[in-house]
Scaffold this motif. Sequence first.
Motif, mmCIF file in Angstrom:
data_model
loop_
_atom_site.group_PDB
_atom_site.id
_atom_site.type_symbol
_atom_site.label_atom_id
_atom_site.label_comp_id
_atom_site.label_asym_id
_atom_site.label_seq_id
_atom_site.Cartn_x
_atom_site.Cartn_y
_atom_site.Cartn_z
ATOM 1 N N HIS A 126 1.221 11.529 13.108
ATOM 2 C CA HIS A 126 0.544 11.524 11.804
ATOM 3 C C HIS A 126 -0.929 11.883 11.957
ATOM 4 C CE1 HIS A 126 -0.756 10.197 7.839
ATOM 5 N NE2 HIS A 126 -1.620 9.373 8.407
ATOM 6 N N VAL A 127 -1.607 11.255 12.908
ATOM 7 C CA VAL A 127 -3.032 11.511 13.116
ATOM 8 C C VAL A 127 -3.264 12.951 13.550
ATOM 9 C CG1 VAL A 127 -5.042 10.908 14.524
ATOM 10 C CG2 VAL A 127 -3.580 9.099 13.610
ATOM 11 N N GLU A 128 -2.405 13.456 14.412
ATOM 12 C CA GLU A 128 -2.549 14.834 14.889
ATOM 13 C C GLU A 128 -2.349 15.822 13.746
ATOM 14 O OE1 GLU A 128 -3.667 17.731 17.271
ATOM 15 O OE2 GLU A 128 -3.602 15.627 17.919
ATOM 16 N N ARG A 129 -1.393 15.540 12.850
ATOM 17 C CA ARG A 129 -1.151 16.448 11.732
ATOM 18 C C ARG A 129 -2.340 16.460 10.770
ATOM 19 N NH1 ARG A 129 0.295 16.322 6.630
ATOM 20 N NH2 ARG A 129 0.570 14.065 6.567
ATOM 21 N N THR A 130 -2.894 15.289 10.480
ATOM 22 C CA THR A 130 -3.997 15.223 9.523
ATOM 23 C C THR A 130 -5.311 15.725 10.114
ATOM 24 O OG1 THR A 130 -4.449 12.912 10.132
ATOM 25 C CG2 THR A 130 -2.939 13.295 8.289
ATOM 26 N N ARG A 131 -5.371 15.813 11.425
ATOM 27 C CA ARG A 131 -6.600 16.280 12.083
ATOM 28 C C ARG A 131 -6.987 17.676 11.617
ATOM 29 N NH1 ARG A 131 -7.350 15.988 18.669
ATOM 30 N NH2 ARG A 131 -9.426 16.927 18.802
ATOM 31 N N ALA A 132 -5.993 18.498 11.345
ATOM 32 C CA ALA A 132 -6.259 19.877 10.946
ATOM 33 C C ALA A 132 -6.916 19.982 9.567
ATOM 34 C CB ALA A 132 -4.964 20.678 10.951
ATOM 35 N N SER A 133 -6.848 18.905 8.776
ATOM 36 C CA SER A 133 -7.414 18.949 7.427
ATOM 37 C C SER A 133 -8.900 18.591 7.397
ATOM 38 C CB SER A 133 -6.646 17.992 6.508
ATOM 39 O OG SER A 133 -6.821 16.646 6.921
ATOM 40 N N LEU A 152 0.825 -1.207 0.000
ATOM 41 C CA LEU A 152 0.000 0.000 0.000
ATOM 42 C C LEU A 152 0.860 1.258 0.000
ATOM 43 C CD1 LEU A 152 -2.780 -1.109 2.512
ATOM 44 C CD2 LEU A 152 -3.093 -0.611 0.078
ATOM 45 N N VAL A 153 1.965 1.222 0.734
ATOM 46 C CA VAL A 153 2.876 2.376 0.747
ATOM 47 C C VAL A 153 3.472 2.593 -0.642
ATOM 48 C CG1 VAL A 153 5.094 3.225 1.597
ATOM 49 C CG2 VAL A 153 3.416 2.300 3.199
ATOM 50 N N ARG A 154 3.894 1.508 -1.302
ATOM 51 C CA ARG A 154 4.448 1.649 -2.657
ATOM 52 C C ARG A 154 3.421 2.236 -3.614
ATOM 53 N NH1 ARG A 154 6.899 -3.387 -1.451
ATOM 54 N NH2 ARG A 154 5.218 -4.504 -2.526
ATOM 55 N N LEU A 155 2.169 1.723 -3.518
ATOM 56 C CA LEU A 155 1.109 2.251 -4.377
ATOM 57 C C LEU A 155 0.835 3.719 -4.068
ATOM 58 C CD1 LEU A 155 -1.484 -0.674 -4.477
ATOM 59 C CD2 LEU A 155 -0.220 0.275 -6.415
ATOM 60 N N TRP A 207 2.564 9.964 2.877
ATOM 61 C CA TRP A 207 3.014 8.607 2.566
ATOM 62 C C TRP A 207 4.411 8.329 3.094
ATOM 63 C CZ3 TRP A 207 0.011 4.732 1.641
ATOM 64 C CH2 TRP A 207 -1.297 5.007 1.232
ATOM 65 N N SER A 208 5.208 9.368 3.277
ATOM 66 C CA SER A 208 6.498 9.187 3.957
ATOM 67 C C SER A 208 6.273 8.801 5.416
ATOM 68 C CB SER A 208 7.331 10.472 3.880
ATOM 69 O OG SER A 208 7.707 10.738 2.542
ATOM 70 N N GLU A 209 5.241 9.418 6.029
ATOM 71 C CA GLU A 209 4.891 9.061 7.402
ATOM 72 C C GLU A 209 4.367 7.628 7.479
ATOM 73 O OE1 GLU A 209 3.678 13.641 8.693
ATOM 74 O OE2 GLU A 209 2.128 12.112 8.462
ATOM 75 N N HIS A 210 3.543 7.243 6.500
ATOM 76 C CA HIS A 210 3.060 5.863 6.450
ATOM 77 C C HIS A 210 4.233 4.887 6.341
ATOM 78 C CE1 HIS A 210 -1.129 7.194 4.802
ATOM 79 N NE2 HIS A 210 -1.103 7.163 6.122
ATOM 80 N N ALA A 211 5.198 5.225 5.491
ATOM 81 C CA ALA A 211 6.360 4.352 5.300
ATOM 82 C C ALA A 211 7.150 4.206 6.594
ATOM 83 C CB ALA A 211 7.250 4.908 4.186
ATOM 84 N N ALA A 212 7.291 5.307 7.332
ATOM 85 C CA ALA A 212 8.028 5.256 8.596
ATOM 86 C C ALA A 212 7.295 4.399 9.620
ATOM 87 C CB ALA A 212 8.238 6.674 9.135
ATOM 88 N N ILE A 213 5.971 4.479 9.630
ATOM 89 C CA ILE A 213 5.169 3.654 10.544
ATOM 90 C C ILE A 213 5.369 2.175 10.215
ATOM 91 C CG2 ILE A 213 2.812 3.014 11.196
ATOM 92 C CD1 ILE A 213 2.075 6.020 10.705
ATOM 93 N N VAL A 214 5.320 1.832 8.929
ATOM 94 C CA VAL A 214 5.516 0.441 8.520
ATOM 95 C C VAL A 214 6.901 -0.048 8.909
ATOM 96 C CG1 VAL A 214 5.637 -1.132 6.547
ATOM 97 C CG2 VAL A 214 3.837 0.594 6.649
ATOM 98 N N ASP A 215 7.881 0.809 8.763
ATOM 99 C CA ASP A 215 9.248 0.431 9.140
ATOM 100 C C ASP A 215 9.321 0.102 10.636
ATOM 101 O OD1 ASP A 215 12.190 0.265 8.551
ATOM 102 O OD2 ASP A 215 12.241 1.893 10.021
#
Length: 228
Positions: free
Chosen positions: A195-202, A107-110, A170-178
């Motif tokens: 990640h969740v806190e950053r996206t909350r503002a959107s 999913l991260v690659r996609l 997606w860089s954050e997603h990749a770091a989480i997977v790592d």
Amino acid sequence: MRVPAHSVCTAIRDDIVAGVYERGGKLTEELLARRYGVSRVPVREALRTLEAEGFVVTRRHAGACVAEPTEQEAADLLEVRTLLEPLAAARAAQRRTDAHLKVLRGLVRLGQERTRRGCGEDLRSLGGWFHETLAQASGSPGLTALLTPLRHKIAWMYVVEPSAAPGESWSEHAAIVDAVARRDAQRARALTAAHVERTRASHRLRPARRGGHVRDSQHAVNNMSLRN
């Protein structure tokens, strides 16, 4: 062949989230059964499930209606997400299987590929699948059962503004997977919380349409592609 109630529940929930049924609108068993091409029995069971999830309320003299969450209730959902998503990531680091890890990395690659191509709609779907898989990797059915309807309700109540820098997400997603791959629960929790806190503002509250109208929908449970 009897259609499973969970399939009817998925169809009705999807239509509620999509705004086919307006908040406060009445949900009649007979009309729902006709709409989805099923009997009233799975509709009745589905409405009970949706009431437990908070999408439906039962009112005296009116029966089942689409819920009308307050702004405070909507805000509470985002706060609950900031608590549960990091917990799921920490559990995933401890309990994930190789199969979960393979899906998460795919999913991260996609996501990174679609980011380079500017496919915004694909990114939203992939992001949802990523967090759904992360919850499943936690190995906690109870936690997954909380997070799944929570994400549906957030999608129902909020519009998520497109990110100006989707690659960052997606860089954050990749770091989480790592971190999950290295079984580092503490880092997985911390990265997911950030990640969740950053996206909350959107997230912006979605205006509720009123009037009791039902928009057109092609859902017929007998013929649709069912999602569990």
